[in-house]
Motif scaffolding. Structure first.
Motif, short mmCIF file in Angstrom:
data_model
loop_
_atom_site.label_atom_id
_atom_site.label_comp_id
_atom_site.label_asym_id
_atom_site.label_seq_id
_atom_site.Cartn_x
_atom_site.Cartn_y
_atom_site.Cartn_z
N MET B 78 0.83 -1.21 0.00
CA MET B 78 0.00 0.00 0.00
C MET B 78 0.86 1.26 0.00
SD MET B 78 -3.29 -0.63 0.31
CE MET B 78 -4.25 0.21 1.56
N ASP B 79 0.43 2.26 -0.75
CA ASP B 79 1.10 3.55 -0.72
C ASP B 79 0.03 4.62 -0.53
OD1 ASP B 79 2.56 5.77 -0.99
OD2 ASP B 79 3.10 5.48 -3.10
N LEU B 80 -0.02 5.16 0.67
CA LEU B 80 -1.07 6.13 0.97
C LEU B 80 -0.55 7.56 0.96
CD1 LEU B 80 -3.04 4.41 3.85
CD2 LEU B 80 -3.63 4.54 1.46
N SER B 81 0.63 7.77 0.37
CA SER B 81 1.23 9.09 0.56
C SER B 81 0.41 10.21 -0.09
CB SER B 81 2.66 9.10 0.04
OG SER B 81 2.71 8.58 -1.24
N PHE B 82 -0.49 9.87 -1.00
CA PHE B 82 -1.32 10.94 -1.58
C PHE B 82 -2.26 11.54 -0.55
CE2 PHE B 82 -3.92 7.21 -2.01
CZ PHE B 82 -5.21 7.66 -1.84
N LEU B 83 -2.46 10.82 0.56
CA LEU B 83 -3.34 11.33 1.61
C LEU B 83 -2.63 12.26 2.59
CD1 LEU B 83 -5.51 8.28 2.66
CD2 LEU B 83 -6.26 10.37 1.56
N SER B 84 -1.31 12.44 2.36
CA SER B 84 -0.57 13.10 3.43
C SER B 84 -1.03 14.54 3.69
CB SER B 84 0.93 13.05 3.16
OG SER B 84 1.20 13.46 1.86
N PHE B 85 -1.38 15.29 2.63
CA PHE B 85 -1.79 16.69 2.87
C PHE B 85 -2.94 16.75 3.85
CE2 PHE B 85 -0.52 18.05 -1.69
CZ PHE B 85 0.80 17.95 -1.33
N ILE B 86 -3.98 15.98 3.53
CA ILE B 86 -5.20 16.11 4.30
C ILE B 86 -5.00 15.60 5.73
CG2 ILE B 86 -6.40 13.94 3.80
CD1 ILE B 86 -8.79 15.70 2.98
N LEU B 87 -4.19 14.53 5.88
CA LEU B 87 -3.96 14.01 7.23
C LEU B 87 -3.06 14.93 8.04
CD1 LEU B 87 -3.76 10.18 6.67
CD2 LEU B 87 -5.53 11.52 7.75
N PHE B 88 -2.02 15.46 7.39
CA PHE B 88 -1.13 16.37 8.11
C PHE B 88 -1.90 17.58 8.63
CE2 PHE B 88 3.18 15.15 5.97
CZ PHE B 88 3.11 13.94 6.60
N ILE B 89 -2.73 18.15 7.76
CA ILE B 89 -3.42 19.37 8.18
C ILE B 89 -4.43 19.03 9.28
CG2 ILE B 89 -5.30 19.46 6.47
CD1 ILE B 89 -3.25 22.47 7.34
N ALA B 90 -5.03 17.85 9.20
CA ALA B 90 -5.97 17.46 10.25
C ALA B 90 -5.24 17.29 11.58
CB ALA B 90 -6.68 16.17 9.88
N ILE B 91 -4.07 16.62 11.53
CA ILE B 91 -3.28 16.43 12.75
C ILE B 91 -2.88 17.78 13.34
CG2 ILE B 91 -1.03 15.65 13.60
CD1 ILE B 91 -2.23 13.21 13.05
N ILE B 92 -2.43 18.68 12.46
CA ILE B 92 -1.99 19.99 12.95
C ILE B 92 -3.15 20.72 13.61
CG2 ILE B 92 -1.21 22.26 12.23
CD1 ILE B 92 0.49 20.79 10.11
N ALA B 93 -4.31 20.73 12.92
CA ALA B 93 -5.45 21.45 13.48
C ALA B 93 -5.86 20.87 14.82
CB ALA B 93 -6.62 21.42 12.51
N SER B 94 -5.85 19.53 14.93
CA SER B 94 -6.30 18.98 16.21
C SER B 94 -5.26 19.17 17.30
CB SER B 94 -6.69 17.50 16.07
OG SER B 94 -5.86 16.87 15.17
N ILE B 95 -3.97 19.06 16.98
CA ILE B 95 -2.96 19.28 18.02
C ILE B 95 -3.01 20.71 18.51
CG2 ILE B 95 -0.48 19.48 18.44
CD1 ILE B 95 -0.06 16.95 17.04
N VAL B 96 -3.22 21.66 17.59
CA VAL B 96 -3.32 23.05 18.02
C VAL B 96 -4.50 23.23 18.97
CG1 VAL B 96 -3.86 25.36 17.23
CG2 VAL B 96 -2.15 24.04 16.05
N GLN B 97 -5.61 22.57 18.62
CA GLN B 97 -6.79 22.67 19.48
C GLN B 97 -6.51 22.10 20.87
OE1 GLN B 97 -9.97 23.67 17.69
NE2 GLN B 97 -10.12 24.40 19.79
#
Lengths: 205, 204
Positions: B78-97
């Motif tokens: 499996m190669d899911l790296s195309f999902l990285s933008f959306i997951l990174f930004i989700a992680i960042i938004a939730s960690i900031v919260q």
């Protein structure tokens, strides 16, 4: 459906997102050392702003106010992924040279700014035009910066030599400084200088 | 020694602002006084150190090609790296919260000075940029990516502090009218960037 020319034209000059509103400088100046990546970056941003404005405007009555930022981020991130995958499939070299800066369109302040300020309160078609206008305003600045930097820095445009060899023989040399990242800032400053000299009402006290 | 080298490099040579223009919007908007820029700079460093290692783990164990082999051999392709933008930004938004809530609960004094900046930071390009660079440069270990995050944050802090100090003094100088405000700020940033280029090639 009325064609509202004002929302399309205003961001190109009077309310330019980069030189007047100071939005979205982040992700893009690094790609302006040459004209071609600058143009592709500009077009990608036009597409993303236009369609994210359109989609969010369609959704605007359904989005609860508290979670709107997350919804907006998801819409934008999805569009950016689509643009990125298309470029990766059809223009691999370009994709490689833009590298992380494509992903950084997500955090481009123009997008969030327009979604918050315009798309959440206006009809879809107007929002679409507003998105195109703001994207174009941004693309124009990138284009000018890319044009100046590539012409002075490498003596070419779109990778084609435009300064004739006889100039070099006569002692002309490319200005290597133009290729360096800080010069992008100074070129933008010059654009602001020219624009504000012409439009006096934009000057700050 | 490699870690120290990486740290110095990410503070001075690969400076987020001067080499990649990341976080430029808040850099230009908030750098009016030294006090607020200090607050924003510390908040950016804080969030960088919190998000980049998490995104590193996400990238290494889930998104990278073949990264999920540890779950079951069937997933090795499996190669899911195309999902990285959306997951990174989700992680960042939730960690900031989460950070915002934790800081508010346990350190009200810190919250009073940093609080207003935290929500802004979720969409700061420097934060997402650091995670994307981490992915692109393929750091080998958690330590490396943490050091990189810390270095980038401190580099950003230095840049905004310098800019704020200069802008405070700028009040007393006579700037041509069309350049006032935004224009002169861009020029100063450009000149500071040129100065920072002097660090290029430093190795320890």
């Amino acid at each position: 459906m009325k064609f509202n020319k004002e929302v399309l034209i205003k961001p190109l000059n009077r309310a330019n997102p980069v030189t007047v509103l100071v939005l979205g400088i982040c992700s893009a100046l690094a790609v302006t050392a040459q004209l071609k990546p600058a143009l592709v970056m500009g077009l990608s941003v036009v597409i993303v702003t236009a369609f994210s404005n359109l989609i969010v405007s369609f959704l605007r009555n359904g989005i609860p106010n508290r979670i709107r930022i997350i919804v907006q981020l998801v819409v934008v991130a999805t569009l950016v992924i689509i643009v990125e995958q298309v470029l990766k499939a059809f223009a691999y070299e370009m994709w490689k040279s833009l590298s992380v800066f494509l992903g950084l369109i997500i955090t481009n302040c123009i997008l969030m700014g327009r979604l918050e300020a315009f798309a959440l309160g206006n009809k879809p078609f107007d929002s679409f035009l507003d998105g195109i206008g703001n994207g174009m305003g941004y693309a124009i600045v990138l284009f000018i910066v890319g044009f100046v930097r590539e012409l002075l820095g490498s003596g070419s445009l779109f990778g084609i030599k435009v300064i004739p060899q006889s100039f070099y023989d006569a002692g002309y040399a490319n200005n290597g400084l133009m290729i360096l990242p800080p010069m992008a800032l100074i070129v933008v400053a010059c654009i602001i200088w020219v624009q504000r000299s012409i439009r006096k009402e934009l000057q700050e006290k | 020694m490699d870690l120290l080298n990486l740290f110095i490099k990410s503070v001075f040579v690969d400076n987020m602002i001067f080499a990649y223009f990341l976080g430029m919007c808040s850099y230009l908007a908030v750098s009016k006084t030294v006090k607020t820029s200090m607050g924003l700079g510390i908040a950016v460093t804080f969030v960088l150190v919190a998000t980049v290692p998490v995104n590193y783990l996400l990238h290494t164990y889930i998104l990278k090609e073949g990264a999920m082999a540890w779950i079951s051999p069937q997933l090795a392709g499996m190669d899911l790296s195309f999902l990285s933008f959306i997951l990174f930004i989700a992680i960042i938004a939730s960690i900031v919260q989460i950070l915002e809530m934790v800081v508010e609960k346990f350190a009200p004094a810190l919250y009073a000075s940093l609080g207003i900046f935290l929500p802004l930071i979720a969409v700061n390009c420097a934060i997402l940029g650091a995670s994307l660079f981490m992915q692109q440069r393929n750091f080998d270990s958690l330590g490396e990516s943490t050091v990189y995050a810390l270095g980038s944050g401190i580099g950003w802090l230095l840049a905004i502090l310098g800019m704020a100090a200069i802008r405070e003094h700028l009040k007393y100088s006579k700037v041509p009218a069309p350049l006032r405000g935004l224009g002169i700020t861009f020029i100063i940033a450009g000149l500071m960037g040129l100065a920072f280029m002097g660090f290029m090639g430093i190795k320890l």
